[in-house]
Scaffold this active site. Sequence first.
Site, PDB file in Angstrom:
ATOM      1  N   ASN A  85       0.912  -1.335   0.070  1.00 35.96           N
ATOM      2  CA  ASN A  85      -0.085  -0.113   0.116  1.00 35.96           C
ATOM      3  C   ASN A  85       0.874   1.173   0.027  1.00 35.96           C
ATOM      4  O   ASN A  85       1.405   1.707   1.122  1.00 35.96           O
ATOM      5  CB  ASN A  85      -0.925  -0.020   1.303  1.00 35.96           C
ATOM      6  CG  ASN A  85      -1.798   1.194   1.392  1.00 35.96           C
ATOM      7  OD1 ASN A  85      -1.823   1.905   0.553  1.00 35.96           O
ATOM      8  ND2 ASN A  85      -2.422   1.458   2.407  1.00 35.96           N
ATOM      9  N   CYS A  92      -2.022   5.390   0.906  1.00 33.02           N
ATOM     10  CA  CYS A  92      -2.676   5.420   1.809  1.00 33.02           C
ATOM     11  C   CYS A  92      -2.709   7.215   2.007  1.00 33.02           C
ATOM     12  O   CYS A  92      -1.559   7.665   2.442  1.00 33.02           O
ATOM     13  CB  CYS A  92      -2.417   4.878   3.119  1.00 33.02           C
ATOM     14  SG  CYS A  92      -3.572   5.517   4.557  1.00 33.02           S
TER      15      CYS A  92
END
Lengths: 248, 301
Positions: B128, B131
């Site tokens: 990820n 974010c």
Amino acid sequence: MATERTFILTAIEPVAAATWRLQLSGDTSGLRCAGQFVMVSVPEFYLRRPVSVCDCEPGLLTLIVKVMGEGTAALCALRPGREISLLCGLGNGFDLSACPKGKEAMIIGGGVGVAPLLLLCKQLREADRHVTAVLGFNTKEDIFLEKELEAAGADVIVATADGSAGCQGFVTDAIRMCVLKSDYFYACGPRPMLKALCTQLRQDGEVSTEERMGCGAGICYGCTCQTTSGPKRTCKEGPVFKKEELVW
Amino acid sequence: MVDLSVNLGDIRLDNPVIPASGTCGFGLELAEWYDINMLGAISLKGTTRDPRFGNALPRIAECPSGLINSVGLENPGIDKLLSEKIPALRAIYHKPIIANISGFSVEDFAFCAEKAESCPDIDILEVNISCPNVHGGGMALGTDPEVAAAVTRAVKQVSSKPVFVKLTPNVTDIVTIARACEAAGADGLTVINTLLGMRIDIRTRKPVVAAGTGGFSGPAIFPIAVRAVYQVAHACRIPVMGCGGISTAEEVIEMLMAGAAAVQVGSASLVNPLACKEIIEQLPVVMERLGLKDLKQLKLN
């Protein structure tokens, strides 16, 4: 176990200023106890709104909603006959066994936080506890559930901040002025009221907290609060926390 | 009979529906609502090197056709993910597990990926770099192609698992970032994470979420996600998990037609915890209506 169910709005009526009682019929089997809440789907709004359960009997659910913003305004504008999707039986609810049998329970509500006290009062009375209800409102026009709580067997004390009805002051003032005694307290209302109760009352107790929620089902971690035993989701491990768990 | 299975690289999924990271907790939260073994796979909540409380409350804001969240990567840390969360999930769930890792530096990602390597129950690593809710990391790593490539390379060096890099739409050209990750060895991409958004309470004159800004998601971003998936899938050879605003079986098929190999369903589960189940049950009905026999290689005409 929590469930998603379609309910029918059978009646909606005002009970106080900007405050409405919604009667809904449907499958209430997902609800376990007083202090739990439902997530209500509101037409034209994306997120559901959390609403505490005021009263419940098999097939019949009572909610009390105060108009706070656009979502609750839309909810209170619904007409009888309307289908409403609810997530039912969310949160931990009050722990009735925390107040031993034959002992005195004090149930304290502030504003719309009075709503979950009715089912709590009924369940405590059924379980043979003596109940004193202390209800705090800003003014006379805000008062609701006073008669219902009396009918359910509670000794009811009302306080208003402006003194237009009952004792003048906050619930903490009423408890002090009336020298109310109890073995255990249950409370629901605005955060400053809960803080005052948890820090001023000597007896043990538990309070139902309110936070802005995303899912209401423990999935999104949008309502996590810090407690003495680590982070907890208001919607899942709460909304009811023991007095000593909360960090003010 | 229609065939719902899809291939995500070398991994076969029984169907293309995967709850997106951050909208299914660590799996058990959704399992209270239905048997999660009906899912294609599951992508767990983003996990960092150290435990994180996340951002101050409120973290959620209502929006037209969506919501803003600023949870801020609340998670118990990679060690607890591996020692508690994944074993608890594996006890009730036998489909692929996607572990979503996040961090504030290239080293953070490599650290988490190396730890995850020891866990045979993790089938896919989702990295990820998108974010929007943490400062000095998260999305900042996913908006520069060279940094995105560096994170990808560092994770690939220590991981033998398929690595999917989750991209942010908050860039001028998502294809540049996608190509950089592919060139750095990514096995696939997740497209897209939330869009940076903001709401203001006009009564208090304050942002609705305490952090000021947050990630905007929900049906409102679906067209943006379809466009981004279309661009990335046609520019890269690696498989894409299409994510953003999906709430119906029809939208799953639309996302697959845009070029996704599988899809992730996010915000829909926050409004209805049964969303993924209902979408999976509806897929065969929609396929039959469209005359589709399977979901592999759906192409635009």
